[in-house]
Write a protein that holds these residues in place. Sequence first.
Motif, PDB file in Angstrom:
ATOM      1  N   LYS A 203       0.825  -1.210   0.000  1.00  0.00           N
ATOM      2  CA  LYS A 203       0.000   0.000   0.000  1.00  0.00           C
ATOM      3  C   LYS A 203       0.858   1.259   0.000  1.00  0.00           C
ATOM      4  O   LYS A 203       0.460   2.286  -0.549  1.00  0.00           O
ATOM      5  CB  LYS A 203      -0.922   0.011   1.230  1.00  0.00           C
ATOM      6  CG  LYS A 203      -2.134  -0.881   1.074  1.00  0.00           C
ATOM      7  CD  LYS A 203      -3.148  -0.669   2.181  1.00  0.00           C
ATOM      8  CE  LYS A 203      -2.664  -1.174   3.496  1.00  0.00           C
ATOM      9  NZ  LYS A 203      -3.733  -1.149   4.541  1.00  0.00           N
ATOM     10  N   ASN A 204       2.033   1.162   0.610  1.00  0.00           N
ATOM     11  CA  ASN A 204       2.913   2.321   0.674  1.00  0.00           C
ATOM     12  C   ASN A 204       3.719   2.499  -0.607  1.00  0.00           C
ATOM     13  O   ASN A 204       4.480   3.462  -0.734  1.00  0.00           O
ATOM     14  CB  ASN A 204       3.875   2.180   1.863  1.00  0.00           C
ATOM     15  CG  ASN A 204       4.520   3.484   2.256  1.00  0.00           C
ATOM     16  OD1 ASN A 204       3.868   4.507   2.364  1.00  0.00           O
ATOM     17  ND2 ASN A 204       5.827   3.453   2.443  1.00  0.00           N
ATOM     18  N   SER A 205       3.562   1.566  -1.562  1.00  0.00           N
ATOM     19  CA  SER A 205       4.329   1.629  -2.809  1.00  0.00           C
ATOM     20  C   SER A 205       3.444   1.849  -4.031  1.00  0.00           C
ATOM     21  O   SER A 205       3.967   1.992  -5.141  1.00  0.00           O
ATOM     22  CB  SER A 205       5.118   0.321  -3.003  1.00  0.00           C
ATOM     23  OG  SER A 205       5.880   0.001  -1.866  1.00  0.00           O
ATOM     24  N   LEU A 206       2.138   1.863  -3.846  1.00  0.00           N
ATOM     25  CA  LEU A 206       1.227   1.976  -4.987  1.00  0.00           C
ATOM     26  C   LEU A 206       1.488   3.256  -5.783  1.00  0.00           C
ATOM     27  O   LEU A 206       1.677   4.333  -5.223  1.00  0.00           O
ATOM     28  CB  LEU A 206      -0.224   1.970  -4.505  1.00  0.00           C
ATOM     29  CG  LEU A 206      -0.760   0.637  -3.968  1.00  0.00           C
ATOM     30  CD1 LEU A 206      -2.168   0.827  -3.402  1.00  0.00           C
ATOM     31  CD2 LEU A 206      -0.772  -0.425  -5.064  1.00  0.00           C
ATOM     32  N   GLU A 258      -4.257  -2.918 -11.237  1.00  0.00           N
ATOM     33  CA  GLU A 258      -5.092  -1.869 -11.837  1.00  0.00           C
ATOM     34  C   GLU A 258      -4.301  -0.600 -12.090  1.00  0.00           C
ATOM     35  O   GLU A 258      -4.333  -0.022 -13.189  1.00  0.00           O
ATOM     36  CB  GLU A 258      -6.268  -1.563 -10.902  1.00  0.00           C
ATOM     37  CG  GLU A 258      -7.118  -0.381 -11.336  1.00  0.00           C
ATOM     38  CD  GLU A 258      -7.878   0.263 -10.192  1.00  0.00           C
ATOM     39  OE1 GLU A 258      -8.240   1.441 -10.341  1.00  0.00           O
ATOM     40  OE2 GLU A 258      -8.077  -0.382  -9.149  1.00  0.00           O
ATOM     41  N   VAL A 259      -3.545  -0.168 -11.076  1.00  0.00           N
ATOM     42  CA  VAL A 259      -2.773   1.070 -11.200  1.00  0.00           C
ATOM     43  C   VAL A 259      -1.684   0.922 -12.265  1.00  0.00           C
ATOM     44  O   VAL A 259      -1.484   1.803 -13.106  1.00  0.00           O
ATOM     45  CB  VAL A 259      -2.150   1.454  -9.839  1.00  0.00           C
ATOM     46  CG1 VAL A 259      -1.175   2.611 -10.000  1.00  0.00           C
ATOM     47  CG2 VAL A 259      -3.240   1.817  -8.841  1.00  0.00           C
ATOM     48  N   GLY A 260      -0.989  -0.198 -12.240  1.00  0.00           N
ATOM     49  CA  GLY A 260       0.076  -0.409 -13.209  1.00  0.00           C
ATOM     50  C   GLY A 260      -0.428  -0.490 -14.631  1.00  0.00           C
ATOM     51  O   GLY A 260       0.207   0.025 -15.565  1.00  0.00           O
ATOM     52  N   SER A 261      -1.571  -1.131 -14.809  1.00  0.00           N
ATOM     53  CA  SER A 261      -2.140  -1.277 -16.152  1.00  0.00           C
ATOM     54  C   SER A 261      -2.589   0.052 -16.726  1.00  0.00           C
ATOM     55  O   SER A 261      -2.583   0.251 -17.948  1.00  0.00           O
ATOM     56  CB  SER A 261      -3.319  -2.254 -16.116  1.00  0.00           C
ATOM     57  OG  SER A 261      -2.904  -3.537 -15.706  1.00  0.00           O
TER      58      SER A 261
END
Length: 297
Positions: A203-206, A258-261
Motif C-alpha cells: 500500500k505504501n508503494s502503490l 489496476e494502477v500499473g495497467s
Amino acid sequence: MQFRTLEQLAAQCTERSMTLGHYMLEQQSTESGRSPEQEFATMSAYYDIMREAVERGLTEDTTSRSGLTGRDAQRVMAFGAVQELSLGPAAGEAMAYALAVSEVNASMGRIIATPTAGSCGIIPGVFLSCQKRFGWSDEQMVYGLFAAGAIGYVIANNAFVSGAEGGCQAEVGSAIGMAAGALTELRGGTPAQAVHAVGLALKNSLGLICDPVGGLVEIPCIIRNGFGAVTALAAADMALAGVRSVIPSDEVIGVMLEVGSSMPEKHRETAQGGLAQTPTGRKIMRNLRMKPDPEES
C-alpha cells in the motif's frame, strides 16, 4: 503450486502448522521434481551470492560504467561510524546494505534478482542486516528466502513484478512486500501476520513509477532500494505489533495491477517521463549518448 493467493497461502500454512518458508520449499520441490535438499541447496547458494554482493558493495569500487553512481553505500556506512544516523544503526545498516547490492548490480557485478535486478538490494539489505543483528543462522535465512519466494509467486501471478509492465511499484514495491512478509515470519510472526505485512508494504508503494534516467538501472533505482529496505522493516514491525492491512493483501495486489495497467507508457521503464525527462535527466541522457564505450576505447 497449491495456492494462488496470499489468503490461501496463509490458510494452508496455518492448517498444517507450517511456516511460509517450509511450505514453499515443499511446494517448490513438488513443482520441480527435485528433492527438498536440492532446492534448499540452490537457495542457499543464492544467499551466498547476496552476502558476497553486500560485502563487495561495502568494500570495492562500485562506480558504474556510466560514472553516474557508486560508493553511496560506503558513504552511508562511513557517516554512521562518526555520527548517529537519524534512522538508528539497525535501519541505517539495512539501507546501506541495500544500496551496496544495487550498486554492485549497476557496476556489472553478480547479484540475485529479487524479484528483478532493479530491486535486487532490498531483500539482501533486510536479510543480511537482520541476520547480523538477531544472530539468525544461515538455515533460517534460507527458509526466509523461500517465504519471500512464496509471496513473490503470488504477486507475479496476480499482478506483475516488471517495471515495464507495472512501473516501479511492481519491482521495488514487490520486493518490499516480499522482504516485509519474510522478515515478519523470521521474527516469529504467524502466517497471517506475514500476509498483513505484505499488504502494509504494498500500500505504501502503490503508484510508484519507473523512470530510469538514461534508461539505466541506476537513477533513481539504487536510492529506491535503500528506502525500500527501511520500508520493509517498518511494515514488519507494524504487522508484528498487530497492525492489520484493512484492505486484504490480495486486494492490494489487485489494485497494484489496476494502477500499473493504467499507468502511462512513459512511466513504465521507457525513460520518456518522470525523473528521466527533467532538464537534468535529459542532459545526462545527451551526455551518455556522446560518451564513448570504455570497452571500445
